[in-house]
Motif scaffolding. Structure first.
Motif, PDB file in Angstrom:
ATOM      1  N   ARG A   5      37.382  40.262  43.364  1.00 25.21           N
ATOM      2  CA  ARG A   5      37.012  39.206  42.425  1.00 25.21           C
ATOM      3  C   ARG A   5      38.150  38.963  41.440  1.00 25.21           C
ATOM      4  NH1 ARG A   5      34.791  37.809  37.537  1.00 25.21           N
ATOM      5  NH2 ARG A   5      33.169  36.205  37.616  1.00 25.21           N
ATOM      6  N   CYS A   7      37.950  35.921  39.295  1.00 20.20           N
ATOM      7  CA  CYS A   7      37.309  35.265  38.154  1.00 20.20           C
ATOM      8  C   CYS A   7      36.064  34.571  38.652  1.00 20.20           C
ATOM      9  CB  CYS A   7      38.259  34.254  37.499  1.00 20.20           C
ATOM     10  SG  CYS A   7      38.761  32.903  38.584  1.00 20.20           S
ATOM     11  N   GLY A   8      35.351  33.935  37.736  1.00 19.98           N
ATOM     12  CA  GLY A   8      34.219  33.111  38.116  1.00 19.98           C
ATOM     13  C   GLY A   8      34.665  31.677  38.307  1.00 19.98           C
ATOM     14  N   SER A  10      33.102  29.175  37.486  1.00 18.24           N
ATOM     15  CA  SER A  10      32.752  28.486  36.236  1.00 18.24           C
ATOM     16  C   SER A  10      33.785  28.712  35.129  1.00 18.24           C
ATOM     17  CB  SER A  10      31.371  28.934  35.754  1.00 18.24           C
ATOM     18  OG  SER A  10      31.355  30.336  35.534  1.00 18.24           O
ATOM     19  N   GLU A  11      34.663  29.686  35.294  1.00 15.62           N
ATOM     20  CA  GLU A  11      35.727  29.943  34.315  1.00 15.62           C
ATOM     21  C   GLU A  11      36.928  29.019  34.506  1.00 15.62           C
ATOM     22  OE1 GLU A  11      36.762  34.219  33.750  1.00 15.62           O
ATOM     23  OE2 GLU A  11      35.127  34.535  35.196  1.00 15.62           O
ATOM     24  N   LEU A  12      36.984  28.345  35.634  1.00 16.50           N
ATOM     25  CA  LEU A  12      38.139  27.508  35.956  1.00 16.50           C
ATOM     26  C   LEU A  12      37.919  26.073  35.496  1.00 16.50           C
ATOM     27  CD1 LEU A  12      38.904  28.767  39.565  1.00 16.50           C
ATOM     28  CD2 LEU A  12      40.081  29.399  37.445  1.00 16.50           C
ATOM     29  N   THR A  13      38.912  25.545  34.809  1.00 13.02           N
ATOM     30  CA  THR A  13      38.930  24.148  34.402  1.00 13.02           C
ATOM     31  C   THR A  13      39.882  23.415  35.338  1.00 13.02           C
ATOM     32  OG1 THR A  13      38.568  24.790  32.109  1.00 13.02           O
ATOM     33  CG2 THR A  13      39.434  22.578  32.487  1.00 13.02           C
ATOM     34  N   LEU A  18      44.702  29.723  35.483  1.00 15.28           N
ATOM     35  CA  LEU A  18      44.151  30.907  34.831  1.00 15.28           C
ATOM     36  C   LEU A  18      44.898  32.120  35.354  1.00 15.28           C
ATOM     37  CD1 LEU A  18      41.927  32.249  33.059  1.00 15.28           C
ATOM     38  CD2 LEU A  18      40.585  32.442  35.178  1.00 15.28           C
ATOM     39  N   VAL A  20      45.337  35.948  36.044  1.00 13.89           N
ATOM     40  CA  VAL A  20      44.579  37.182  36.226  1.00 13.89           C
ATOM     41  C   VAL A  20      45.535  38.237  36.767  1.00 13.89           C
ATOM     42  CG1 VAL A  20      42.394  35.986  36.628  1.00 13.89           C
ATOM     43  CG2 VAL A  20      43.829  36.596  38.573  1.00 13.89           C
ATOM     44  N   ASP A  95      29.441  32.102  42.467  1.00 14.52           N
ATOM     45  CA  ASP A  95      30.343  31.755  41.365  1.00 14.52           C
ATOM     46  C   ASP A  95      31.611  32.610  41.378  1.00 14.52           C
ATOM     47  OD1 ASP A  95      30.896  30.220  38.885  1.00 14.52           O
ATOM     48  OD2 ASP A  95      30.762  32.202  37.927  1.00 14.52           O
ATOM     49  N   ASP A  96      31.734  33.535  42.319  1.00 13.82           N
ATOM     50  CA  ASP A  96      32.881  34.432  42.357  1.00 13.82           C
ATOM     51  C   ASP A  96      34.049  33.832  43.139  1.00 13.82           C
ATOM     52  OD1 ASP A  96      31.574  36.409  40.892  1.00 13.82           O
ATOM     53  OD2 ASP A  96      30.817  37.404  42.692  1.00 13.82           O
TER      54      ASP A  96
END
Length: 105
Positions: A5, A7-8, A10-13, A18, A20, A95-96
Motif C-alpha cells: 500500500r 496511499c489511499g 482518496s488521498e490523491l488530487t 504525492l 511516499v 481505496d488502496d
C-alpha cells in the motif's frame, strides 16, 4: 510480484504528485487522465524530488531544470535529462493504491 500500500486513492488530487516512501525508495504517485501512476521520485538529471514538480499531458516535470518524464515509461521528453527514471506497477483495490517496486522499465 509483491504489492504494498502506497496511499489511499482518496488521498490523491488530480495532477498533484504525492511523495511516499516504500522500503526506503522514494516514489511519486500521480493520478491523472483517469489513471494512477507510480514513478521513482528522484530526477535522473539533478537528484531532486519530482513530486515537487507539475503534472501535465501524462508527464511529470522536474521543478529545478524543467526536464519532463513520461509517467507511463519514465523516459525523459527533453533535455537536460537524458536517462529515464523507473516506473512501477500500480493496482487499485478499493481505496488502496498498491505499488510494486518491481520496475516496469
Amino acid at each position: 510480484m509483491t504489492f504494498q500500500r502506497a496511499c489511499g486513492l482518496s488521498e490523491l488530487t488530480e495532477d498533484t504528485p504525492l511523495r511516499v516512501e516504500l522500503d526506503g525508495t522514494p516514489v511519486s504517485v500521480v493520478r491523472t487522465e483517469g489513471e494512477v501512476f507510480a514513478i521513482h521520485d528522484i530526477c535522473s538529471h539533478a537528484n531532486v524530488s519530482l513530486s515537487e514538480g507539475e503534472v501535465e499531458d501524462c508527464q511529470i516535470e522536474c521543478w529545478l531544470h524543467g526536464s519532463a518524464f513520461d509517467l507511463r515509461t519514465g523516459k525523459p521528453s527533453g533535455l537536460p535529462a537524458t536517462r529515464p527514471v523507473p516506473v512501477y506497477p500500480v493496482k487499485i483495490e478499493g481505496d488502496d493504491v498498491l505499488v510494486s517496486l518491481t520496475q516496469e522499465s
